[in-house]
Motif scaffolding. Structure first.
Motif, PDB file in Angstrom:
ATOM      1  N   GLU A 105      78.920  43.819  79.152  1.00  0.00           N
ATOM      2  CA  GLU A 105      77.702  44.370  79.766  1.00  0.00           C
ATOM      3  C   GLU A 105      77.926  45.815  80.209  1.00  0.00           C
ATOM      4  O   GLU A 105      77.030  46.653  80.093  1.00  0.00           O
ATOM      5  CB  GLU A 105      77.242  43.490  80.926  1.00  0.00           C
ATOM      6  CG  GLU A 105      76.970  42.037  80.547  1.00  0.00           C
ATOM      7  CD  GLU A 105      76.085  41.838  79.322  1.00  0.00           C
ATOM      8  OE1 GLU A 105      75.205  42.691  79.039  1.00  0.00           O
ATOM      9  OE2 GLU A 105      76.266  40.821  78.626  1.00  0.00           O
ATOM     10  N   LEU A 106      79.126  46.116  80.692  1.00  0.00           N
ATOM     11  CA  LEU A 106      79.435  47.490  81.102  1.00  0.00           C
ATOM     12  C   LEU A 106      79.424  48.432  79.898  1.00  0.00           C
ATOM     13  O   LEU A 106      78.995  49.586  80.015  1.00  0.00           O
ATOM     14  CB  LEU A 106      80.777  47.546  81.831  1.00  0.00           C
ATOM     15  CG  LEU A 106      81.162  48.913  82.399  1.00  0.00           C
ATOM     16  CD1 LEU A 106      80.144  49.399  83.431  1.00  0.00           C
ATOM     17  CD2 LEU A 106      82.558  48.850  83.008  1.00  0.00           C
ATOM     18  N   VAL A 107      79.872  47.970  78.733  1.00  0.00           N
ATOM     19  CA  VAL A 107      79.841  48.821  77.539  1.00  0.00           C
ATOM     20  C   VAL A 107      78.396  49.178  77.181  1.00  0.00           C
ATOM     21  O   VAL A 107      78.121  50.317  76.781  1.00  0.00           O
ATOM     22  CB  VAL A 107      80.591  48.182  76.351  1.00  0.00           C
ATOM     23  CG1 VAL A 107      80.354  48.967  75.056  1.00  0.00           C
ATOM     24  CG2 VAL A 107      82.084  48.127  76.640  1.00  0.00           C
ATOM     25  N   HIS A 108      77.462  48.253  77.354  1.00  0.00           N
ATOM     26  CA  HIS A 108      76.054  48.615  77.137  1.00  0.00           C
ATOM     27  C   HIS A 108      75.681  49.794  78.035  1.00  0.00           C
ATOM     28  O   HIS A 108      75.037  50.755  77.591  1.00  0.00           O
ATOM     29  CB  HIS A 108      75.132  47.425  77.438  1.00  0.00           C
ATOM     30  CG  HIS A 108      75.113  46.388  76.374  1.00  0.00           C
ATOM     31  ND1 HIS A 108      74.785  46.640  75.061  1.00  0.00           N
ATOM     32  CD2 HIS A 108      75.370  45.051  76.435  1.00  0.00           C
ATOM     33  CE1 HIS A 108      74.832  45.525  74.355  1.00  0.00           C
ATOM     34  NE2 HIS A 108      75.194  44.542  75.171  1.00  0.00           N
ATOM     35  N   HIS A 109      76.097  49.732  79.292  1.00  0.00           N
ATOM     36  CA  HIS A 109      75.822  50.804  80.256  1.00  0.00           C
ATOM     37  C   HIS A 109      76.483  52.112  79.820  1.00  0.00           C
ATOM     38  O   HIS A 109      75.846  53.169  79.816  1.00  0.00           O
ATOM     39  CB  HIS A 109      76.328  50.355  81.641  1.00  0.00           C
ATOM     40  CG  HIS A 109      76.187  51.369  82.704  1.00  0.00           C
ATOM     41  ND1 HIS A 109      74.967  51.826  83.141  1.00  0.00           N
ATOM     42  CD2 HIS A 109      77.123  52.031  83.438  1.00  0.00           C
ATOM     43  CE1 HIS A 109      75.151  52.720  84.110  1.00  0.00           C
ATOM     44  NE2 HIS A 109      76.448  52.854  84.292  1.00  0.00           N
ATOM     45  N   VAL A 132      77.361  57.344  78.951  1.00  0.00           N
ATOM     46  CA  VAL A 132      78.512  58.184  78.590  1.00  0.00           C
ATOM     47  C   VAL A 132      78.391  58.678  77.145  1.00  0.00           C
ATOM     48  O   VAL A 132      78.552  59.870  76.880  1.00  0.00           O
ATOM     49  CB  VAL A 132      79.843  57.423  78.798  1.00  0.00           C
ATOM     50  CG1 VAL A 132      81.024  58.249  78.313  1.00  0.00           C
ATOM     51  CG2 VAL A 132      80.014  57.065  80.270  1.00  0.00           C
ATOM     52  N   LEU A 133      78.081  57.771  76.224  1.00  0.00           N
ATOM     53  CA  LEU A 133      77.961  58.180  74.830  1.00  0.00           C
ATOM     54  C   LEU A 133      76.609  58.814  74.527  1.00  0.00           C
ATOM     55  O   LEU A 133      76.435  59.439  73.486  1.00  0.00           O
ATOM     56  CB  LEU A 133      78.180  56.985  73.899  1.00  0.00           C
ATOM     57  CG  LEU A 133      79.563  56.328  73.962  1.00  0.00           C
ATOM     58  CD1 LEU A 133      79.667  55.199  72.949  1.00  0.00           C
ATOM     59  CD2 LEU A 133      80.663  57.354  73.749  1.00  0.00           C
ATOM     60  N   GLY A 134      75.643  58.642  75.432  1.00  0.00           N
ATOM     61  CA  GLY A 134      74.328  59.255  75.249  1.00  0.00           C
ATOM     62  C   GLY A 134      73.501  58.626  74.149  1.00  0.00           C
ATOM     63  O   GLY A 134      72.589  59.262  73.612  1.00  0.00           O
ATOM     64  N   LEU A 135      73.799  57.363  73.816  1.00  0.00           N
ATOM     65  CA  LEU A 135      73.006  56.670  72.808  1.00  0.00           C
ATOM     66  C   LEU A 135      71.652  56.295  73.403  1.00  0.00           C
ATOM     67  O   LEU A 135      71.538  56.042  74.601  1.00  0.00           O
ATOM     68  CB  LEU A 135      73.739  55.417  72.328  1.00  0.00           C
ATOM     69  CG  LEU A 135      75.110  55.652  71.687  1.00  0.00           C
ATOM     70  CD1 LEU A 135      75.787  54.319  71.391  1.00  0.00           C
ATOM     71  CD2 LEU A 135      74.983  56.489  70.423  1.00  0.00           C
ATOM     72  N   GLU A 136      70.635  56.249  72.556  1.00  0.00           N
ATOM     73  CA  GLU A 136      69.305  55.862  73.034  1.00  0.00           C
ATOM     74  C   GLU A 136      69.189  54.361  73.237  1.00  0.00           C
ATOM     75  O   GLU A 136      68.311  53.894  73.961  1.00  0.00           O
ATOM     76  CB  GLU A 136      68.237  56.315  72.039  1.00  0.00           C
ATOM     77  CG  GLU A 136      68.109  57.817  71.946  1.00  0.00           C
ATOM     78  CD  GLU A 136      67.075  58.199  70.904  1.00  0.00           C
ATOM     79  OE1 GLU A 136      65.921  57.740  71.009  1.00  0.00           O
ATOM     80  OE2 GLU A 136      67.450  58.944  69.979  1.00  0.00           O
ATOM     81  N   TRP A 137      70.040  53.606  72.560  1.00  0.00           N
ATOM     82  CA  TRP A 137      70.058  52.158  72.693  1.00  0.00           C
ATOM     83  C   TRP A 137      71.470  51.684  72.422  1.00  0.00           C
ATOM     84  O   TRP A 137      72.255  52.363  71.776  1.00  0.00           O
ATOM     85  CB  TRP A 137      69.065  51.488  71.738  1.00  0.00           C
ATOM     86  CG  TRP A 137      68.930  50.030  72.021  1.00  0.00           C
ATOM     87  CD1 TRP A 137      69.322  49.002  71.224  1.00  0.00           C
ATOM     88  CD2 TRP A 137      68.423  49.431  73.209  1.00  0.00           C
ATOM     89  NE1 TRP A 137      69.080  47.797  71.843  1.00  0.00           N
ATOM     90  CE2 TRP A 137      68.518  48.037  73.074  1.00  0.00           C
ATOM     91  CE3 TRP A 137      67.888  49.941  74.395  1.00  0.00           C
ATOM     92  CZ2 TRP A 137      68.112  47.153  74.057  1.00  0.00           C
ATOM     93  CZ3 TRP A 137      67.477  49.053  75.373  1.00  0.00           C
ATOM     94  CH2 TRP A 137      67.585  47.676  75.195  1.00  0.00           C
TER      95      TRP A 137
END
Length: 172
Positions: A128-132, A137-142
Motif C-alpha cells: 500500500e505504501l508503494v502505491h503512495h 515520489v515517482l510522480g505517476l498519475e496512477w
C-alpha cells in the motif's frame, strides 16, 4: 512483459504503466534507522497488540516517506479482513486530493480471525505504501500493479528485513 490487463488500457494509461514498470527499486536513504521499528512490528504482531502494531507501522510509513520526500499518509490498522466471494481484502490505499492519503491494513484473517504472519503484514503495508510512493515520489498519475511495482515492494521489504534476502541461517 506487461500483465494481461495492459491491453485494455488507454494510450495514456499504457504510458503510465510503462513508466511504473521501468522502476525496479526504491532505495531508502538511512533505512537502517528503521530496523528497530521493523522489530517492534514483529514483536507487536506476536503479542497481538493492535496499538503497538499501529505505532510501529506508522513509524515505518513515516520514516520511509520522510526519507523519500513524500507526505506521511494517514494509517489505519483494522482487525478482521473484509471478505466476500472474491476473497479477502488485505490492504487498501486511498488517495484523496482534498485529504491526506490513507493506507488501511487488516491484521487478522477473515476466516479464523488469526493475527497474520509478520512477513505477510509487512508486505501488505509496503504494498500500500508503494502505491503512495508511486504518486508522491515517482510522480505517476496512477499506481498500476506492474512487474516494476512488485519489484519496488520487494526492494523495500529486503531493505527493511535484510536477513530475508540471505535466506535461512545455516548451521555449522
Amino acid at each position: 512483459m506487461p500483465f494481461a490487463y495492459y491491453a485494455r488500457l488507454s494510450p495514456r494509461e499504457k504510458a503510465i504503466y510503462r513508466a511504473s514498470d521501468a522502476v525496479p527499486a526504491i532505495p531508502v536513504p538511512g533505512v537502517s534507522s528503521l530496523h528497530p521499528d521493523v522489530e517492534a512490528l514483529r514483536e507487536a504482531l506476536a503479542r497481538d497488540d493492535g496499538e503497538a502494531v499501529a505505532r510501529s507501522s506508522l513509524a515505518l510509513c513515516a520514516g520511509i516517506s520522510r526519507a523519500l520526500g513524500a507526505r506521511t499518509p494517514k494509517l489505519e490498522i483494522h482487525a478482521v479482513r473484509p471478505s466476500a466471494d472474491w476473497g479477502e481484502l488485505h490492504g487498501l490505499y486511498t488517495p484523496d486530493p482534498d485529504e491526506p492519503p490513507c493506507i488501511r491494513v487488516w491484521m487478522r484473517t477473515a476466516r479464523h480471525a488469526r493475527v497474520v504472519a509478520f512477513r505477510t503484514f509487512l508486505r501488505t503495508l509496503l504494498h500500500e505504501l508503494v502505491h503512495h510512493l508511486d504518486l508522491e515520489v515517482l510522480g505517476l498519475e496512477w499506481s498500476f500493479h506492474t512487474e516494476g511495482f512488485f519489484k519496488r515492494e520487494s526492494s523495500l521489504f529486503h531493505q527493511l528485513v535484510p536477513e530475508a534476502a540471505r535466506g535461512p541461517a545455516r548451521r555449522a
